[in-house]
Design a protein around this motif. Structure first.
Motif, PDB file in Angstrom:
ATOM      1  N   LEU A  15      -0.606  16.951   6.975  1.00 22.86           N
ATOM      2  CA  LEU A  15      -1.965  17.296   6.554  1.00 22.86           C
ATOM      3  C   LEU A  15      -2.898  16.308   7.239  1.00 22.86           C
ATOM      4  CD1 LEU A  15      -3.826  18.946   4.599  1.00 22.86           C
ATOM      5  CD2 LEU A  15      -3.460  17.143   2.923  1.00 22.86           C
TER       6      LEU A  15
ATOM      7  N   ARG B 110      -3.853  -0.080  12.524  1.00 19.91           N
ATOM      8  CA  ARG B 110      -4.383   0.427  11.257  1.00 19.91           C
ATOM      9  C   ARG B 110      -3.367   1.351  10.610  1.00 19.91           C
ATOM     10  NH1 ARG B 110      -6.583   5.218   9.961  1.00 19.91           N
ATOM     11  NH2 ARG B 110      -7.855   5.269   8.085  1.00 19.91           N
TER      12      ARG B 110
ATOM     13  N   VAL C 247      -6.248  14.595   8.330  1.00 19.23           N
ATOM     14  CA  VAL C 247      -7.581  14.443   7.733  1.00 19.23           C
ATOM     15  C   VAL C 247      -8.625  14.356   8.845  1.00 19.23           C
ATOM     16  CG1 VAL C 247      -9.044  13.014   6.287  1.00 19.23           C
ATOM     17  CG2 VAL C 247      -6.632  13.272   5.746  1.00 19.23           C
TER      18      VAL C 247
ATOM     19  N   PHE D 278       6.013   3.533   0.498  1.00 20.66           N
ATOM     20  CA  PHE D 278       5.037   2.452   0.511  1.00 20.66           C
ATOM     21  C   PHE D 278       5.296   1.519   1.690  1.00 20.66           C
ATOM     22  CE2 PHE D 278       5.283   3.850  -3.881  1.00 20.66           C
ATOM     23  CZ  PHE D 278       3.959   3.845  -4.276  1.00 20.66           C
TER      24      PHE D 278
ATOM     25  N   GLN E  11       0.832  -1.209   0.000  1.00 22.72           N
ATOM     26  CA  GLN E  11       0.000   0.000   0.000  1.00 22.72           C
ATOM     27  C   GLN E  11       0.862   1.253   0.000  1.00 22.72           C
ATOM     28  OE1 GLN E  11      -2.024   0.239   4.156  1.00 22.72           O
ATOM     29  NE2 GLN E  11      -1.097   2.250   3.821  1.00 22.72           N
ATOM     30  N   LEU E  12       0.265   2.341  -0.499  1.00 20.58           N
ATOM     31  CA  LEU E  12       0.868   3.668  -0.350  1.00 20.58           C
ATOM     32  C   LEU E  12       0.853   4.022   1.133  1.00 20.58           C
ATOM     33  CD1 LEU E  12       1.899   6.366  -1.599  1.00 20.58           C
ATOM     34  CD2 LEU E  12      -0.501   7.047  -1.798  1.00 20.58           C
TER      35      LEU E  12
ATOM     36  N   VAL F  70       7.707   9.445  -1.975  1.00 17.46           N
ATOM     37  CA  VAL F  70       6.541   8.567  -2.006  1.00 17.46           C
ATOM     38  C   VAL F  70       6.961   7.259  -1.355  1.00 17.46           C
ATOM     39  CG1 VAL F  70       4.879   7.366  -3.443  1.00 17.46           C
ATOM     40  CG2 VAL F  70       5.665   9.645  -4.112  1.00 17.46           C
TER      41      VAL F  70
ATOM     42  N   VAL G 209      -2.813   6.524   5.271  1.00 15.17           N
ATOM     43  CA  VAL G 209      -1.906   7.120   4.289  1.00 15.17           C
ATOM     44  C   VAL G 209      -1.633   8.543   4.758  1.00 15.17           C
ATOM     45  CG1 VAL G 209      -1.492   7.679   1.869  1.00 15.17           C
ATOM     46  CG2 VAL G 209      -2.958   5.741   2.458  1.00 15.17           C
ATOM     47  N   HIS G 210      -0.376   8.872   4.907  1.00 22.88           N
ATOM     48  CA  HIS G 210       0.002  10.155   5.495  1.00 22.88           C
ATOM     49  C   HIS G 210       0.534  11.115   4.436  1.00 22.88           C
ATOM     50  CE1 HIS G 210      -0.413   8.455   9.526  1.00 22.88           C
ATOM     51  NE2 HIS G 210       0.122   7.356   9.027  1.00 22.88           N
ATOM     52  N   THR G 211       0.233  12.392   4.636  1.00 17.48           N
ATOM     53  CA  THR G 211       0.690  13.439   3.719  1.00 17.48           C
ATOM     54  C   THR G 211       1.231  14.593   4.541  1.00 17.48           C
ATOM     55  OG1 THR G 211      -1.234  12.883   2.369  1.00 17.48           O
ATOM     56  CG2 THR G 211       0.037  14.804   1.700  1.00 17.48           C
ATOM     57  N   GLY G 212       2.360  15.133   4.140  1.00 19.54           N
ATOM     58  CA  GLY G 212       2.880  16.259   4.893  1.00 19.54           C
ATOM     59  C   GLY G 212       4.094  16.887   4.254  1.00 19.54           C
TER      60      GLY G 212
ATOM     61  N   THR H  11      -4.299   4.444  -5.175  1.00 20.47           N
ATOM     62  CA  THR H  11      -3.007   4.354  -5.845  1.00 20.47           C
ATOM     63  C   THR H  11      -3.149   3.416  -7.032  1.00 20.47           C
ATOM     64  OG1 THR H  11      -2.041   4.383  -3.635  1.00 20.47           O
ATOM     65  CG2 THR H  11      -0.550   3.964  -5.466  1.00 20.47           C
TER      66      THR H  11
ATOM     67  N   LEU I 241       3.215  10.452   1.535  1.00 19.71           N
ATOM     68  CA  LEU I 241       3.674  11.392   0.515  1.00 19.71           C
ATOM     69  C   LEU I 241       4.193  12.612   1.254  1.00 19.71           C
ATOM     70  CD1 LEU I 241       2.333  12.236  -2.886  1.00 19.71           C
ATOM     71  CD2 LEU I 241       2.578  14.121  -1.297  1.00 19.71           C
TER      72      LEU I 241
ATOM     73  N   LEU J 181      -3.938  -0.373  -7.105  1.00 17.84           N
ATOM     74  CA  LEU J 181      -3.323  -1.120  -5.998  1.00 17.84           C
ATOM     75  C   LEU J 181      -4.365  -1.175  -4.891  1.00 17.84           C
ATOM     76  CD1 LEU J 181      -0.705  -2.376  -4.720  1.00 17.84           C
ATOM     77  CD2 LEU J 181      -0.198  -0.092  -3.850  1.00 17.84           C
TER      78      LEU J 181
ATOM     79  N   MET K  83       0.591  20.196  -2.289  1.00 17.47           N
ATOM     80  CA  MET K  83      -0.678  20.850  -1.937  1.00 17.47           C
ATOM     81  C   MET K  83      -0.701  22.285  -2.462  1.00 17.47           C
ATOM     82  SD  MET K  83       0.418  18.551   0.443  1.00 17.47           S
ATOM     83  CE  MET K  83       0.604  18.704   2.225  1.00 17.47           C
TER      84      MET K  83
END
Lengths: 213, 213
Positions: free
Chosen positions: A211, A188, A213, A137, A120-121, A135, A191-194, B193, A124, B211, B101
């Protein structure tokens, strides 16, 4: 042509540090370029004074993974600069004509001689101060077989309690590992973004802005 | 120097079609480059026969978003090639020194004159046949105000039932919209993804491989 040794050195330096030396000459006609804002644009570009070609420089994608085997994860100790001797997750520049998942698996094979299945991703991360987008995984080792590639001094499976937190090569790797173990405790994987941004000044101080959610 | 008009045309062509013309000359010394596999590497690179510089070409990141206002989403009708006159989500090449972003919000402002707040990562799509990685976000319009930028013929808010499915510019946009409305029906937006690959041959036929987690 330079010697193979010199090329090898240049390659490591250029590729891994991602030094993009300032463009001086046009790739199409070899004439000198000027840095100016083309008509209709709003950012300076390298423009050829002879043939008019406009050269765009854009961020590069770094792809990597958290290779998992049972309760442990695979780390590599760097045999190259920058951050020689420190520990990292397998990661490197995405190549043309490959997907980010393929690139993450390739880097793991190159740096850790390990085959993985990307599952999984996971993250990012923007590193705008060095024009990189990471990126990351999650991946499973196909077999518990690994070893140092030419860019690694050693490769090892780590339990969480043994992670060498004070010897991690890059903030983006440290952040990925922190998120990983926090998620694992919660059962769990999100998927993290920052953004991970180096603050101005001589010290290596970074600001992490996720970021949420 | 060419005229502003010629430069403008070149810019649109180069930037939006992402044509990266083959490198012929070294950016550092202006000498001719050769395509060869450097020592210690396993892929052909453009190497300068004079100064030894190795030039790496890597995929580019395209950033965009699904701009939401109440139950509707914002689409732009393209005023430029490729796919002139067809509908798309605001998206474009990530610039140096910006985050994904920031880039998604900037493209929305440029193409749709709309201000958005990016709320979450939504999709990462590999387009290896054209060396692009699409990073798509969900975003909320700050106000229901928008209009065509220089690259758009028109901009409009669409209900799901009115989406012009047969006039969507790009497969990656169609896939993003399909996932978006499917997720919305389920009341939960995941992060997706996948690969969107153009199959060989003259027809525009694409294979979508997600994916799945």
């Amino acid at each position: 042509m330079q010697s193979g040794g010199a090329l090898q050195w240049r390659r490591s330096l250029t590729r891994r540090v991602a030094i993009n030396p300032p463009m001086k000459f046009c790739t199409q006609c070899g004439s000198a370029v000027d840095l100016l804002i083309p008509a209709g644009d709003n950012l300076p570009r390298h423009v050829c004074g002879q043939c008019g070609e406009i050269h765009y420089l854009n961020p590069k994608v770094v792809v990597g993974c958290v290779p998992q085997w049972e309760e442990r994860i695979l780390l590599c100790r760097r045999a190259i600069e920058p951050r020689y001797g420190l520990w990292t997750l397998p990661a490197g520049f995405l190549e043309n004509n490959e997907t980010t998942m393929e690139g993450a698996a390739r880097e793991t094979l190159e740096e850790a001689a390990a085959r993985v299945k990307v599952t999984q991703l996971y993250g990012l991360f923007n590193l705008p101060h060095i024009n990189q987008v990471y990126v990351m995984f999650l991946a499973d080792l196909v077999r518990p077989e690994f070893g140092p590639g030419t860019e690694s001094l050693e490769v090892a499976l780590y339990d969480e309690r043994d992670i060498p937190w004070d010897r991690i090569a890059f903030p983006v790797v440290e952040q990925t590992l922190k998120l990983y173990f926090a998620d694992r405790r919660q059962g769990r994987f999100a998927v993290h973004t920052g953004d991970i941004v180096r603050l101005p000044g001589p010290e290596r101080v970074f600001e992490v802005r996720m970021l949420e959610v």
